[in-house]
Design a protein around this motif. Structure first.
Motif, mmCIF file in Angstrom:
data_model
loop_
_atom_site.group_PDB
_atom_site.id
_atom_site.type_symbol
_atom_site.label_atom_id
_atom_site.label_comp_id
_atom_site.label_asym_id
_atom_site.label_seq_id
_atom_site.Cartn_x
_atom_site.Cartn_y
_atom_site.Cartn_z
ATOM 1 N N LEU A 85 39.038 29.405 32.021
ATOM 2 C CA LEU A 85 38.912 29.788 33.562
ATOM 3 C C LEU A 85 38.438 28.852 34.604
ATOM 4 O O LEU A 85 37.203 28.515 34.196
ATOM 5 N N TYR A 88 38.233 30.293 38.647
ATOM 6 C CA TYR A 88 38.793 31.687 38.662
ATOM 7 C C TYR A 88 40.411 31.909 38.451
ATOM 8 O O TYR A 88 40.863 33.005 38.555
ATOM 9 N N SER A 89 40.922 30.829 37.897
ATOM 10 C CA SER A 89 42.449 31.012 37.550
ATOM 11 C C SER A 89 42.575 29.934 36.498
ATOM 12 O O SER A 89 41.831 29.540 35.631
ATOM 13 N N VAL A 90 43.762 29.758 36.298
ATOM 14 C CA VAL A 90 44.424 28.837 35.192
ATOM 15 C C VAL A 90 44.088 27.349 35.511
ATOM 16 O O VAL A 90 44.059 27.180 36.631
ATOM 17 N N LYS A 95 48.870 25.392 35.245
ATOM 18 C CA LYS A 95 49.752 25.939 36.621
ATOM 19 C C LYS A 95 50.703 24.971 36.734
ATOM 20 O O LYS A 95 51.706 25.467 36.987
ATOM 21 N N THR A 125 41.402 32.882 26.998
ATOM 22 C CA THR A 125 40.570 32.233 28.149
ATOM 23 C C THR A 125 39.112 32.256 27.673
ATOM 24 O O THR A 125 38.431 33.298 27.290
ATOM 25 N N ALA A 135 37.397 36.813 35.866
ATOM 26 C CA ALA A 135 38.776 36.359 35.315
ATOM 27 C C ALA A 135 39.938 36.981 35.888
ATOM 28 O O ALA A 135 41.149 36.729 35.463
ATOM 29 N N GLU A 136 39.811 37.876 36.843
ATOM 30 C CA GLU A 136 41.132 38.893 37.090
ATOM 31 C C GLU A 136 41.996 38.022 37.874
ATOM 32 O O GLU A 136 43.099 38.484 37.589
ATOM 33 N N PRO A 137 41.898 36.937 38.658
ATOM 34 C CA PRO A 137 42.644 36.187 39.372
ATOM 35 C C PRO A 137 43.581 35.573 38.337
ATOM 36 O O PRO A 137 44.847 35.551 38.303
ATOM 37 N N LEU A 138 43.061 35.159 37.113
ATOM 38 C CA LEU A 138 43.895 34.541 36.073
ATOM 39 C C LEU A 138 44.653 35.486 35.259
ATOM 40 O O LEU A 138 45.887 35.389 35.234
ATOM 41 N N THR A 141 47.606 36.520 37.555
ATOM 42 C CA THR A 141 48.340 35.197 37.812
ATOM 43 C C THR A 141 49.403 35.216 36.370
ATOM 44 O O THR A 141 50.618 35.389 36.654
#
Length: 195
Positions: A85, A88-90, A95, A125, A135-138, A141
């Motif tokens: 993470l 907050y994303s990959v 990406k 992750t 981790a919700e945004p990841l 995605t």
């Protein structure tokens, strides 16, 4: 049931980091005859993606590590994005790989999306936070990527670890890893598709 073939894509800036340890713990639970291929995105030469969909002339042909990644992606029934993470994303490596899907949707084979439909996308992750909501945004995605492509989404195996090897002390993650890939993954759908 058709034989499964897993492609594990390591997206960490650190070799043998917590995310990789967690992914390997989950992979150890797969049946012994399950094909596994591991690629470290940080070690592959994949330039930044440039969107040429509306430019004049043909797009550059695939070669080298881009061709390797596309071929490996299409050869797998199950694709695992193993990314820590990061903000907050990959990670940027993960990406960049997903950005290349935009190219592969158009060239060299416009059938890329149809070929990906029905396969399963998974995530693994490690994160410094103990609150999984960060981790919700990841998760979104990866889920939305699967939904757009008509893929199944197996979810994201989350674990806590920042310092090297710290993930090994996360008993909850270790328990989840034992059955993570054994679950039946549902077809991913956008929330507005269910109305």
């Amino acid at each position: 049931m058709a034989a499964r073939s897993f492609l594990f894509l390591l997206g960490s800036a650190r070799s043998q980091g917590n995310t990789e340890l967690l992914a390997r713990a989950a992979a150890e639970q797969l049946p012994g005859d399950t094909e596994q291929r591991w690629l470290d995105l940080a070690q592959l030469r994949l330039p930044d993606y440039h969107d040429g969909r509306h430019a004049a002339g043909p797009w550059p042909q695939e070669e080298g590590d881009e061709a390797l990644l596309r071929d490996a992606t299409l050869a797998a029934t199950d694709i695992v994005i193993a990314s820590p993470l990061y903000w907050y994303s990959v990670s940027s490596y993960a990406k960049r790989y997903l950005d290349y899907w935009s190219k592969w949707l158009a060239t060299p084979d416009p059938g890329f999306k149809a070929k990906m439909a029905g396969r399963t996308l998974w995530g693994v992750t490690a994160m410094a936070h103990r609150e999984e909501v960060v981790a919700e945004p990841l998760v979104l995605t990866l889920h939305h990527t699967a939904a757009y492509m008509g893929m199944r989404f197996g979810g994201v195996l989350l674990g806590n670890g920042s310092r090297p090897g710290q993930i090994l002390a996360d008993e909850q993650a270790a328990t989840r890893a034992k059955t993570f890939f054994a679950r039946e993954a549902p077809l991913a759908r956008f929330p507005y598709d269910e109305q």
